[in-house]
Design a protein around this motif. Structure first.
Motif, PDB file in Angstrom:
ATOM      1  N   LYS A   1       0.838  -1.210   0.000  1.00 21.60           N
ATOM      2  CA  LYS A   1       0.000   0.000   0.000  1.00 21.60           C
ATOM      3  C   LYS A   1       0.868   1.254   0.000  1.00 21.60           C
TER       4      LYS A   1
ATOM      5  N   LEU B   1       1.082   4.200  -2.860  1.00 19.55           N
ATOM      6  CA  LEU B   1       0.888   5.622  -2.536  1.00 19.55           C
ATOM      7  C   LEU B   1       2.071   6.468  -3.009  1.00 19.55           C
TER       8      LEU B   1
ATOM      9  N   PHE C   1      -7.318   0.491  -2.541  1.00 20.26           N
ATOM     10  CA  PHE C   1      -7.938   1.822  -2.576  1.00 20.26           C
ATOM     11  C   PHE C   1      -9.342   1.839  -3.181  1.00 20.26           C
TER      12      PHE C   1
ATOM     13  N   GLN D   1      -7.604  10.195  -3.857  1.00 17.25           N
ATOM     14  CA  GLN D   1      -8.018  10.817  -2.599  1.00 17.25           C
ATOM     15  C   GLN D   1      -7.037  10.472  -1.484  1.00 17.25           C
ATOM     16  N   ALA D   2      -6.559   9.227  -1.466  1.00 19.77           N
ATOM     17  CA  ALA D   2      -5.582   8.811  -0.458  1.00 19.77           C
ATOM     18  C   ALA D   2      -4.268   9.567  -0.633  1.00 19.77           C
TER      19      ALA D   2
ATOM     20  N   THR E   1      -4.872  13.117   0.659  1.00 14.41           N
ATOM     21  CA  THR E   1      -4.959  13.110   2.116  1.00 14.41           C
ATOM     22  C   THR E   1      -3.573  12.955   2.738  1.00 14.41           C
ATOM     23  N   GLU E   2      -2.797  12.030   2.210  1.00 13.27           N
ATOM     24  CA  GLU E   2      -1.433  11.815   2.711  1.00 13.27           C
ATOM     25  C   GLU E   2      -0.583  13.067   2.497  1.00 13.27           C
TER      26      GLU E   2
END
Length: 137
Positions: free
Chosen positions: A16, A20, A55, A63-64, A67-68
């Motif tokens: 993951k 990202l 995701f 979106q992740a 956000t990160e």
């Protein structure tokens, strides 16, 4: 015939994280609309199914990443520290700008700032979600 339950993979979080990071780099460079899932999967060294597994879909991945990026660059803890300080407003603004410049000069964080800047220049519906879920609380 009942099949035995599958155990959780021990490398799930590492996968993951790789996704990202790869997505962040590519979104920062070419933008959300111009970044194909295949390129993200190739850079992260995963199969395409892993993107959806972790995701949900492409939108969830973007979106992740937003956000990160927000959490790393302008997270609530950083903003609370600035607003809770005894500094004058001009000094707080200077500290915020210095923080942004610092992030822009750091190799891993530079892509996070670029992702946020791209989103600010050409906002998508993901920006509203970011504000509602992360910035306003």
């Amino acid at each position: 015939m009942n099949k035995p339950a599958r155990g959780l993979r021990s490398d799930g979080e590492a996968t993951k994280t790789r996704i990202l990071e790869a997505a962040g780099e590519l979104f920062a460079t070419t933008g959300y609309a111009e970044t194909p899932n295949k390129a993200i999967a190739a850079l992260a060294q995963v199969d395409l199914a892993s993107l959806n597994y972790h995701f949900g879909n492409r939108s969830g991945l973007y979106q992740a990443v937003l956000t990160e990026s927000y959490g790393q660059v302008l997270g609530l803890a950083n903003l609370k520290q600035l607003t809770g300080s005894e500094l004058a407003p001009a000094s707080n603004l200077r500290a915020l700008i210095e923080q942004l410049v610092w992030h822009a000069n750091q190799e891993p964080q530079a892509c996070q700032l670029r992702v946020l800047a791209r989103e600010m220049r050409a906002p998508t519906s993901h920006l509203q979600t970011l504000f509602q879920n992360d910035a306003q609380p």
